[in-house]
Scaffold this motif. Structure first.
Motif, PDB file in Angstrom:
ATOM      1  N   PRO A  61      -3.998 -15.079  24.119  1.00  0.00           N
ATOM      2  CA  PRO A  61      -2.536 -15.162  24.141  1.00  0.00           C
ATOM      3  C   PRO A  61      -2.031 -16.564  24.444  1.00  0.00           C
ATOM      4  CG  PRO A  61      -3.358 -13.930  26.041  1.00  0.00           C
ATOM      5  CD  PRO A  61      -4.507 -14.098  25.109  1.00  0.00           C
ATOM      6  N   ALA A  62      -2.806 -17.338  25.223  1.00  0.00           N
ATOM      7  CA  ALA A  62      -2.394 -18.712  25.502  1.00  0.00           C
ATOM      8  C   ALA A  62      -2.405 -19.551  24.223  1.00  0.00           C
ATOM      9  CB  ALA A  62      -3.320 -19.334  26.551  1.00  0.00           C
ATOM     10  N   ALA A  63      -3.349 -19.239  23.293  1.00  0.00           N
ATOM     11  CA  ALA A  63      -3.401 -19.963  22.019  1.00  0.00           C
ATOM     12  C   ALA A  63      -2.167 -19.663  21.180  1.00  0.00           C
ATOM     13  CB  ALA A  63      -4.671 -19.569  21.255  1.00  0.00           C
ATOM     14  N   VAL A  64      -1.753 -18.402  21.171  1.00  0.00           N
ATOM     15  CA  VAL A  64      -0.545 -18.037  20.429  1.00  0.00           C
ATOM     16  C   VAL A  64       0.670 -18.760  20.993  1.00  0.00           C
ATOM     17  CG1 VAL A  64       0.968 -16.124  19.785  1.00  0.00           C
ATOM     18  CG2 VAL A  64      -1.502 -15.787  19.828  1.00  0.00           C
ATOM     19  N   ALA A  65       0.751 -18.821  22.315  1.00  0.00           N
ATOM     20  CA  ALA A  65       1.866 -19.508  22.950  1.00  0.00           C
ATOM     21  C   ALA A  65       1.860 -20.994  22.605  1.00  0.00           C
ATOM     22  CB  ALA A  65       1.799 -19.313  24.469  1.00  0.00           C
ATOM     23  N   PHE A  66       0.692 -21.609  22.659  1.00  0.00           N
ATOM     24  CA  PHE A  66       0.552 -23.032  22.347  1.00  0.00           C
ATOM     25  C   PHE A  66       0.989 -23.312  20.903  1.00  0.00           C
ATOM     26  CE2 PHE A  66      -1.788 -26.776  21.002  1.00  0.00           C
ATOM     27  CZ  PHE A  66      -1.683 -27.635  22.093  1.00  0.00           C
ATOM     28  N   ASP A  67       0.458 -22.514  19.961  1.00  0.00           N
ATOM     29  CA  ASP A  67       0.785 -22.714  18.548  1.00  0.00           C
ATOM     30  C   ASP A  67       2.268 -22.487  18.276  1.00  0.00           C
ATOM     31  OD1 ASP A  67      -1.846 -23.269  18.113  1.00  0.00           O
ATOM     32  OD2 ASP A  67      -2.333 -21.370  17.124  1.00  0.00           O
ATOM     33  N   SER A  68       2.856 -21.496  18.938  1.00  0.00           N
ATOM     34  CA  SER A  68       4.260 -21.172  18.677  1.00  0.00           C
ATOM     35  C   SER A  68       5.182 -22.302  19.110  1.00  0.00           C
ATOM     36  CB  SER A  68       4.641 -19.872  19.387  1.00  0.00           C
ATOM     37  OG  SER A  68       4.564 -20.021  20.799  1.00  0.00           O
ATOM     38  N   VAL A  69       4.855 -22.955  20.225  1.00  0.00           N
ATOM     39  CA  VAL A  69       5.695 -24.058  20.684  1.00  0.00           C
ATOM     40  C   VAL A  69       5.631 -25.223  19.705  1.00  0.00           C
ATOM     41  CG1 VAL A  69       6.015 -25.791  22.505  1.00  0.00           C
ATOM     42  CG2 VAL A  69       5.519 -23.413  23.123  1.00  0.00           C
ATOM     43  N   HIS A  70       4.422 -25.578  19.254  1.00  0.00           N
ATOM     44  CA  HIS A  70       4.296 -26.677  18.296  1.00  0.00           C
ATOM     45  C   HIS A  70       4.925 -26.311  16.953  1.00  0.00           C
ATOM     46  CE1 HIS A  70       2.118 -29.820  20.360  1.00  0.00           C
ATOM     47  NE2 HIS A  70       1.318 -28.921  20.903  1.00  0.00           N
ATOM     48  N   SER A  71       4.804 -25.055  16.560  1.00  0.00           N
ATOM     49  CA  SER A  71       5.433 -24.625  15.316  1.00  0.00           C
ATOM     50  C   SER A  71       6.949 -24.749  15.412  1.00  0.00           C
ATOM     51  CB  SER A  71       5.038 -23.182  14.999  1.00  0.00           C
ATOM     52  OG  SER A  71       5.668 -22.734  13.823  1.00  0.00           O
ATOM     53  N   ALA A  72       7.517 -24.344  16.546  1.00  0.00           N
ATOM     54  CA  ALA A  72       8.965 -24.444  16.738  1.00  0.00           C
ATOM     55  C   ALA A  72       9.419 -25.901  16.736  1.00  0.00           C
ATOM     56  CB  ALA A  72       9.362 -23.767  18.049  1.00  0.00           C
ATOM     57  N   GLN A  73       8.593 -26.787  17.307  1.00  0.00           N
ATOM     58  CA  GLN A  73       8.934 -28.209  17.295  1.00  0.00           C
ATOM     59  C   GLN A  73       8.941 -28.747  15.868  1.00  0.00           C
ATOM     60  OE1 GLN A  73       5.822 -29.442  20.007  1.00  0.00           O
ATOM     61  NE2 GLN A  73       7.300 -29.864  21.640  1.00  0.00           N
ATOM     62  N   ALA A  74       7.953 -28.331  15.054  1.00  0.00           N
ATOM     63  CA  ALA A  74       7.884 -28.784  13.669  1.00  0.00           C
ATOM     64  C   ALA A  74       9.046 -28.263  12.841  1.00  0.00           C
ATOM     65  CB  ALA A  74       6.561 -28.337  13.046  1.00  0.00           C
ATOM     66  N   ARG A  75       9.479 -27.056  13.113  1.00  0.00           N
ATOM     67  CA  ARG A  75      10.577 -26.447  12.363  1.00  0.00           C
ATOM     68  C   ARG A  75      11.950 -26.944  12.807  1.00  0.00           C
ATOM     69  NH1 ARG A  75       9.562 -20.900  10.635  1.00  0.00           N
ATOM     70  NH2 ARG A  75       7.340 -20.432  10.680  1.00  0.00           N
ATOM     71  N   ASP A 107      -3.309 -13.712  36.730  1.00  0.00           N
ATOM     72  CA  ASP A 107      -3.866 -15.057  36.534  1.00  0.00           C
ATOM     73  C   ASP A 107      -3.765 -15.483  35.067  1.00  0.00           C
ATOM     74  OD1 ASP A 107      -4.497 -15.357  39.194  1.00  0.00           O
ATOM     75  OD2 ASP A 107      -6.567 -14.660  38.982  1.00  0.00           O
ATOM     76  N   GLU A 108      -3.904 -14.509  34.163  1.00  0.00           N
ATOM     77  CA  GLU A 108      -3.761 -14.829  32.739  1.00  0.00           C
ATOM     78  C   GLU A 108      -2.347 -15.310  32.440  1.00  0.00           C
ATOM     79  OE1 GLU A 108      -5.226 -12.452  28.931  1.00  0.00           O
ATOM     80  OE2 GLU A 108      -3.305 -11.681  29.641  1.00  0.00           O
ATOM     81  N   LEU A 109      -1.350 -14.695  33.080  1.00  0.00           N
ATOM     82  CA  LEU A 109       0.032 -15.147  32.895  1.00  0.00           C
ATOM     83  C   LEU A 109       0.202 -16.586  33.364  1.00  0.00           C
ATOM     84  CD1 LEU A 109       2.473 -12.250  33.919  1.00  0.00           C
ATOM     85  CD2 LEU A 109       2.133 -13.258  31.657  1.00  0.00           C
ATOM     86  N   LYS A 110      -0.407 -16.905  34.494  1.00  0.00           N
ATOM     87  CA  LYS A 110      -0.325 -18.277  35.000  1.00  0.00           C
ATOM     88  C   LYS A 110      -0.962 -19.253  34.010  1.00  0.00           C
ATOM     89  CE  LYS A 110      -0.601 -16.726  39.828  1.00  0.00           C
ATOM     90  NZ  LYS A 110      -1.397 -16.770  41.079  1.00  0.00           N
ATOM     91  N   LYS A 111      -2.066 -18.814  33.391  1.00  0.00           N
ATOM     92  CA  LYS A 111      -2.730 -19.660  32.400  1.00  0.00           C
ATOM     93  C   LYS A 111      -1.825 -19.893  31.197  1.00  0.00           C
ATOM     94  CE  LYS A 111      -6.529 -19.648  29.054  1.00  0.00           C
ATOM     95  NZ  LYS A 111      -7.652 -18.863  28.473  1.00  0.00           N
ATOM     96  N   ILE A 112      -1.169 -18.830  30.728  1.00  0.00           N
ATOM     97  CA  ILE A 112      -0.253 -18.976  29.591  1.00  0.00           C
ATOM     98  C   ILE A 112       0.836 -19.983  29.919  1.00  0.00           C
ATOM     99  CG2 ILE A 112       1.454 -17.770  28.177  1.00  0.00           C
ATOM    100  CD1 ILE A 112      -0.235 -15.237  28.494  1.00  0.00           C
ATOM    101  N   LYS A 113       1.369 -19.892  31.121  1.00  0.00           N
ATOM    102  CA  LYS A 113       2.423 -20.825  31.521  1.00  0.00           C
ATOM    103  C   LYS A 113       1.899 -22.262  31.538  1.00  0.00           C
ATOM    104  CE  LYS A 113       5.870 -21.706  35.114  1.00  0.00           C
ATOM    105  NZ  LYS A 113       6.374 -21.341  36.464  1.00  0.00           N
ATOM    106  N   ARG A 114       0.670 -22.460  32.031  1.00  0.00           N
ATOM    107  CA  ARG A 114       0.088 -23.811  32.057  1.00  0.00           C
ATOM    108  C   ARG A 114      -0.125 -24.348  30.643  1.00  0.00           C
ATOM    109  NH1 ARG A 114      -3.358 -21.445  35.940  1.00  0.00           N
ATOM    110  NH2 ARG A 114      -5.064 -21.448  34.428  1.00  0.00           N
ATOM    111  N   VAL A 115      -0.594 -23.506  29.743  1.00  0.00           N
ATOM    112  CA  VAL A 115      -0.852 -23.943  28.364  1.00  0.00           C
ATOM    113  C   VAL A 115       0.451 -24.277  27.657  1.00  0.00           C
ATOM    114  CG1 VAL A 115      -1.728 -23.184  26.126  1.00  0.00           C
ATOM    115  CG2 VAL A 115      -3.030 -22.703  28.204  1.00  0.00           C
ATOM    116  N   ILE A 116       1.502 -23.519  27.913  1.00  0.00           N
ATOM    117  CA  ILE A 116       2.812 -23.832  27.337  1.00  0.00           C
ATOM    118  C   ILE A 116       3.246 -25.227  27.772  1.00  0.00           C
ATOM    119  CG2 ILE A 116       5.268 -23.239  27.401  1.00  0.00           C
ATOM    120  CD1 ILE A 116       4.442 -20.294  27.596  1.00  0.00           C
ATOM    121  N   ALA A 117       3.001 -25.555  29.046  1.00  0.00           N
ATOM    122  CA  ALA A 117       3.383 -26.875  29.560  1.00  0.00           C
ATOM    123  C   ALA A 117       2.583 -27.992  28.891  1.00  0.00           C
ATOM    124  CB  ALA A 117       3.187 -26.912  31.068  1.00  0.00           C
TER     125      ALA A 117
END
Length: 407
Positions: free
Chosen positions: A273-287, A308-318
């Protein structure tokens, strides 16, 4: 209805509209503003360099703002707590920022919403309103009021505060009629809930990254779909990220909402899920997308490995965007009573919540939970829901809520 700030227009400023700006009634299947062409669900790549994620998604046309949109102010700092919101208001006054009143919703739509809210809270209000019919102001009245508040899940702390303040008010103002006591209780409830009523500030970042969390069954995915339409009606383009990668129904449900709202969805089956979050942010920036909302899998606060997984997602988004996530929202089921308060405390401690969405208030006998939240953990409450329809999710207004509770 709250106001929002507007500085003198600048050429490239972004729109900033609070959720209290209620759009005209919308069809259940389309937003008021023109929308981008429908896209299929886009699969996110595994954790990889940002460029790969950006190239995987074609850029759609921007959503045009509605004709009634107000001129944009400069980006403002995110409002995360009641104290910060008050500071923003004070700073706006010091800087001589023009304050523009939000337009009212159509009278028919407003009456419809208030009637649904009143009907949804009827089970909670029935225990409170009957107390004041022909009652005498004595210890028996206070005892019955205490029981009614506790049954509605207002909690011990909020209940004791309301009773203490009510007794002081009755004595200071020399109230002698039960209807006067009811009016005094209304005033105290509004004062208690007012700090929860804060605007969701748009346009301060592009994209504005919103991370959505909650327990299973709270209504996260449905809430995201409703918020997407709400944001589109305010001229915001939206990208959705299916961060619940292990439950196929969640991805399918989000894809349906994406198709219904004509927005793209970043999804990945059985991935990180952290990968999806990471990709979505960069995709939104490109769009050049205005808002990206990241769904996450439901979990209980006691499931420490999932927290802990939620905390990881938040870190990856950052890592994808240093200032993100700009909003961390918790969706809670209004029927869960004191469990909802425990969820707010646990998720706030883990993630630092910036806002709440309370769903399923229709037909609940536990509407007093908002008083418990306001007294013990006053995280801003952006939206409340009283049904399954799109229009049943509206910005929280303390006065409207209390009037429905005591009507």
């Amino acid at each position: 209805m709250f106001s929002f700030f507007k500085r003198k227009p600048k050429p490239e400023a972004q729109p900033t509209l609070p959720p209290q700006v209620e759009p005209a009634p919308q069809p259940a299947t389309a937003p008021a503003a023109p929308v981008i062409a429908a896209e299929p669900v886009v699969s996110a790549a595994p954790v990889a360099p940002a460029a790969a994620a950006v190239e995987a998604v074609p850029a759609p046309a921007e959503v045009a703002p509605p004709p009634a949109a107000v001129a944009a102010p400069e980006p403002v700092a995110p409002v995360t707590r009641a104290e910060e919101a008050e500071e923003a208001v004070e700073k706006a006054i010091e800087d001589e920022v023009e304050i523009v009143a939000a337009p009212e919703a159509a009278p028919e739509a407003k009456r419809s919403w208030l009637s649904r809210l009143k009907a949804g809270l009827s089970k909670t209000s029935s225990n409170l309103t009957t107390l004041f019919v022909g009652a005498r102001i004595d210890d028996d009245l206070y005892d019955e009021l205490e029981s009614a508040l506790l049954v509605s899940d207002a909690g011990v702390e909020a209940t004791q505060w309301l009773l203490d303040e009510l007794k002081k008010k009755v004595k200071a103002e020399r109230l002698t009629e039960a209807t006067q006591v009811r009016t005094a209780l209304r005033s105290l409830l509004i004062d208690l809930l007012q700090p929860l009523q804060r605007p969701l500030v748009l346009g301060r970042e592009k994209p504005l990254v919103m991370m959505i969390a909650g327990v299973n069954g709270a209504g996260k995915t449905t809430t995201i779909g409703k918020l997407a339409l709400h944001l589109q009606a305010h001229g915001q383009s939206v990208l959705l990220a299916a961060g619940d990668t292990f439950r196929a129904a969640a991805r399918e449900q989000l894809a349906i909402w994406g198709e219904r709202n004509n927005v793209a969805v970043i999804a990945q089956e059985s991935g990180d899920p952290a990968a999806v979050a990471f990709d979505s942010v960069h995709s939104a920036q490109a769009r050049g997308t205005h808002v990206v909302m990241i769904d996450t899998a439901g979990r209980l606060p006691t499931q420490l490995h999932l927290m802990d997984e939620l905390k990881k997602i938040k870190r990856v988004i950052a890592k994808a965007m240093p200032s993100a996530p700009h909003e961390v929202l918790l969706v809670i089921d209004g029927n869960t009573g004191q469990n909802a308060l425990a969820q707010v405390k646990a998720f706030d401690d883990a993630l630092g919540l910036t806002g709440l969405v309370v769903t399923k208030l229709d037909g609940t006998a536990k509407g007093g939970i908002l008083a418990a939240i306001a007294k013990t953990r006053p995280v801003p409450l952006y939206f409340i829901g009283v049904g399954e329809q799109i229009e049943d999710l509206q910005a929280f207004n303390a006065t409207e809520f209390v009037d429905a509770l005591l009507s």
